[in-house]
Design a protein around this motif. Structure first.
Motif, PDB file in Angstrom:
ATOM      1  N   LEU A 294      21.673 -55.782  13.373  1.00  0.00           N
ATOM      2  CA  LEU A 294      21.693 -55.044  11.635  1.00  0.00           C
ATOM      3  C   LEU A 294      21.984 -53.108  12.413  1.00  0.00           C
ATOM      4  N   THR A 295      20.605 -53.106  13.182  1.00  0.00           N
ATOM      5  CA  THR A 295      21.151 -51.392  13.689  1.00  0.00           C
ATOM      6  C   THR A 295      22.252 -51.533  14.555  1.00  0.00           C
ATOM      7  N   HIS A 296      22.838 -52.726  15.324  1.00  0.00           N
ATOM      8  CA  HIS A 296      24.209 -51.895  15.726  1.00  0.00           C
ATOM      9  C   HIS A 296      25.675 -51.771  14.757  1.00  0.00           C
ATOM     10  N   GLN A 297      25.199 -52.772  13.392  1.00  0.00           N
ATOM     11  CA  GLN A 297      26.510 -52.427  12.648  1.00  0.00           C
ATOM     12  C   GLN A 297      26.335 -52.142  11.975  1.00  0.00           C
ATOM     13  N   ALA A 298      25.329 -50.997  11.401  1.00  0.00           N
ATOM     14  CA  ALA A 298      24.786 -49.789  10.736  1.00  0.00           C
ATOM     15  C   ALA A 298      25.115 -48.889  11.252  1.00  0.00           C
ATOM     16  N   GLY A 299      25.733 -48.299  12.773  1.00  0.00           N
ATOM     17  CA  GLY A 299      26.091 -47.616  13.574  1.00  0.00           C
ATOM     18  C   GLY A 299      27.203 -47.178  13.016  1.00  0.00           C
ATOM     19  N   LEU A 300      28.029 -48.371  13.683  1.00  0.00           N
ATOM     20  CA  LEU A 300      28.902 -49.132  13.647  1.00  0.00           C
ATOM     21  C   LEU A 300      29.714 -48.103  12.535  1.00  0.00           C
ATOM     22  N   LEU A 301      28.874 -48.973  11.060  1.00  0.00           N
ATOM     23  CA  LEU A 301      29.598 -48.075   9.936  1.00  0.00           C
ATOM     24  C   LEU A 301      28.404 -46.721   9.457  1.00  0.00           C
ATOM     25  N   GLU A 302      28.066 -46.343   9.981  1.00  0.00           N
ATOM     26  CA  GLU A 302      27.683 -44.879  10.152  1.00  0.00           C
ATOM     27  C   GLU A 302      28.639 -44.343  11.274  1.00  0.00           C
ATOM     28  N   LYS A 303      28.901 -44.881  11.803  1.00  0.00           N
ATOM     29  CA  LYS A 303      30.079 -44.008  13.003  1.00  0.00           C
ATOM     30  C   LYS A 303      31.803 -43.913  11.950  1.00  0.00           C
ATOM     31  N   GLN A 304      31.795 -45.183  10.745  1.00  0.00           N
ATOM     32  CA  GLN A 304      33.211 -44.421   9.904  1.00  0.00           C
ATOM     33  C   GLN A 304      32.781 -43.827   8.717  1.00  0.00           C
ATOM     34  N   GLY A 305      31.835 -43.021   8.787  1.00  0.00           N
ATOM     35  CA  GLY A 305      31.081 -42.545   7.419  1.00  0.00           C
ATOM     36  C   GLY A 305      31.118 -43.868   6.237  1.00  0.00           C
ATOM     37  N   LEU A 306      30.738 -44.848   6.926  1.00  0.00           N
ATOM     38  CA  LEU A 306      30.728 -45.757   5.626  1.00  0.00           C
ATOM     39  C   LEU A 306      29.472 -45.866   5.049  1.00  0.00           C
ATOM     40  N   ILE A 307      28.094 -45.367   5.819  1.00  0.00           N
ATOM     41  CA  ILE A 307      26.596 -45.192   5.363  1.00  0.00           C
ATOM     42  C   ILE A 307      26.313 -43.956   6.078  1.00  0.00           C
TER      43      ILE A 307
ATOM     44  N   ALA B 193      10.152 -45.681   8.787  1.00  0.00           N
ATOM     45  CA  ALA B 193      11.387 -46.151   8.551  1.00  0.00           C
ATOM     46  C   ALA B 193      12.351 -46.087   7.867  1.00  0.00           C
ATOM     47  N   THR B 194      13.909 -46.326   8.303  1.00  0.00           N
ATOM     48  CA  THR B 194      15.426 -45.759   8.407  1.00  0.00           C
ATOM     49  C   THR B 194      15.609 -46.123   6.617  1.00  0.00           C
ATOM     50  N   VAL B 195      16.147 -45.387   5.899  1.00  0.00           N
ATOM     51  CA  VAL B 195      16.766 -45.682   5.213  1.00  0.00           C
ATOM     52  C   VAL B 195      17.959 -45.238   4.998  1.00  0.00           C
ATOM     53  N   VAL B 196      19.336 -46.772   4.081  1.00  0.00           N
ATOM     54  CA  VAL B 196      20.265 -46.627   4.299  1.00  0.00           C
ATOM     55  C   VAL B 196      20.949 -46.341   2.935  1.00  0.00           C
ATOM     56  N   GLU B 197      21.982 -45.536   3.069  1.00  0.00           N
ATOM     57  CA  GLU B 197      22.715 -45.680   1.428  1.00  0.00           C
ATOM     58  C   GLU B 197      24.297 -46.347   1.921  1.00  0.00           C
ATOM     59  N   ILE B 198      24.910 -46.047   0.918  1.00  0.00           N
ATOM     60  CA  ILE B 198      26.558 -46.266   0.813  1.00  0.00           C
ATOM     61  C   ILE B 198      27.011 -45.245   1.323  1.00  0.00           C
ATOM     62  N   THR B 199      28.375 -43.981   0.879  1.00  0.00           N
ATOM     63  CA  THR B 199      28.876 -43.485   0.799  1.00  0.00           C
ATOM     64  C   THR B 199      30.121 -43.729  -0.219  1.00  0.00           C
ATOM     65  N   GLU B 200      30.613 -42.552  -0.122  1.00  0.00           N
ATOM     66  CA  GLU B 200      31.496 -42.575  -1.405  1.00  0.00           C
ATOM     67  C   GLU B 200      32.940 -43.051  -0.353  1.00  0.00           C
ATOM     68  N   ARG B 201      32.944 -42.863   0.936  1.00  0.00           N
ATOM     69  CA  ARG B 201      34.102 -43.418   1.957  1.00  0.00           C
ATOM     70  C   ARG B 201      33.646 -45.201   1.853  1.00  0.00           C
ATOM     71  N   GLY B 202      32.089 -45.261   2.192  1.00  0.00           N
ATOM     72  CA  GLY B 202      32.110 -46.354   1.874  1.00  0.00           C
ATOM     73  C   GLY B 202      31.932 -47.125   0.577  1.00  0.00           C
ATOM     74  N   ARG B 203      32.090 -47.064  -0.566  1.00  0.00           N
ATOM     75  CA  ARG B 203      32.882 -47.675  -1.638  1.00  0.00           C
ATOM     76  C   ARG B 203      33.800 -47.969  -2.076  1.00  0.00           C
TER      77      ARG B 203
END
Length: 162
Positions: free
Chosen positions: A71-84, A95-105
């Motif tokens: 999950l950490t790896h996948q979240a890193g990939l999504l973050e690099k794309q600006g999706l989260i 704790a680390t919190v995760v949020e979807i961005t407008e680009r992710g939506r």
């Protein structure tokens, strides 16, 4: 505990597993073609989009049934794309919190129509409304039984021998 499954249980088990495999293959291909997403990435975006607040990585790991490191790896990939986006929790610095961005939506919105089409065609078109209700009831009961066990995040981490 039984030593064997009876013929009806075996038939149900193998039909379920084959159906899930066929559906997963088609869904994975559609998500990749329409949005360049893996299934777990789609699932992360969908879970974040469906919540009115950011989720912790632990909540996400339990919700998507995926390993913490994966999950950490996948979240890193999504973050690099600006999706989260990920940040330290203001309530718990561990704790680390995760949020979807407008680009992710936007990416989620782009893949969702094709996703719905694949699921509708491969799974629901073959079933009556009564069958769908029965399937939902049966699978919910099975899932709830499996989820009654402690979440995977509660399990101790395994350490590799050097």
């Amino acid at each position: 505990m039984a030593d064997t499954l009876n013929p009806v249980q075996l038939r149900a088990y193998f039909a379920l597993m084959e159906s899930v495999s066929l559906l997963q293959y088609a869904v994975r291909q559609q998500l990749l073609d329409d949005g360049g997403l893996s299934y777990v990435q789609f699932e992360i975006l969908a879970k974040l989009s469906d919540n009115d607040r950011p989720l912790t990585m632990t909540d996400l790991a339990d919700g998507v049934v995926y390993s913490r490191s994966g999950l950490t790896h996948q979240a890193g990939l999504l973050e690099k794309q600006g999706l989260i986006s990920r940040a330290a929790s203001s309530e718990d610095q561990r704790a680390t919190v995760v949020e979807i961005t407008e680009r992710g939506r936007d990416r989620l919105a782009a893949v969702l129509p094709g996703h719905i089409d694949v699921v509708q065609e491969l799974l629901f078109d073959a079933l009556s409304a009564r069958d769908v209700r029965a399937l939902a009831d049966m699978m919910s009961a099975a899932r709830d039984h499996m989820r009654a066990r402690p979440p995977r995040s509660a399990a101790p981490r395994r350490h590799r021998a050097d």
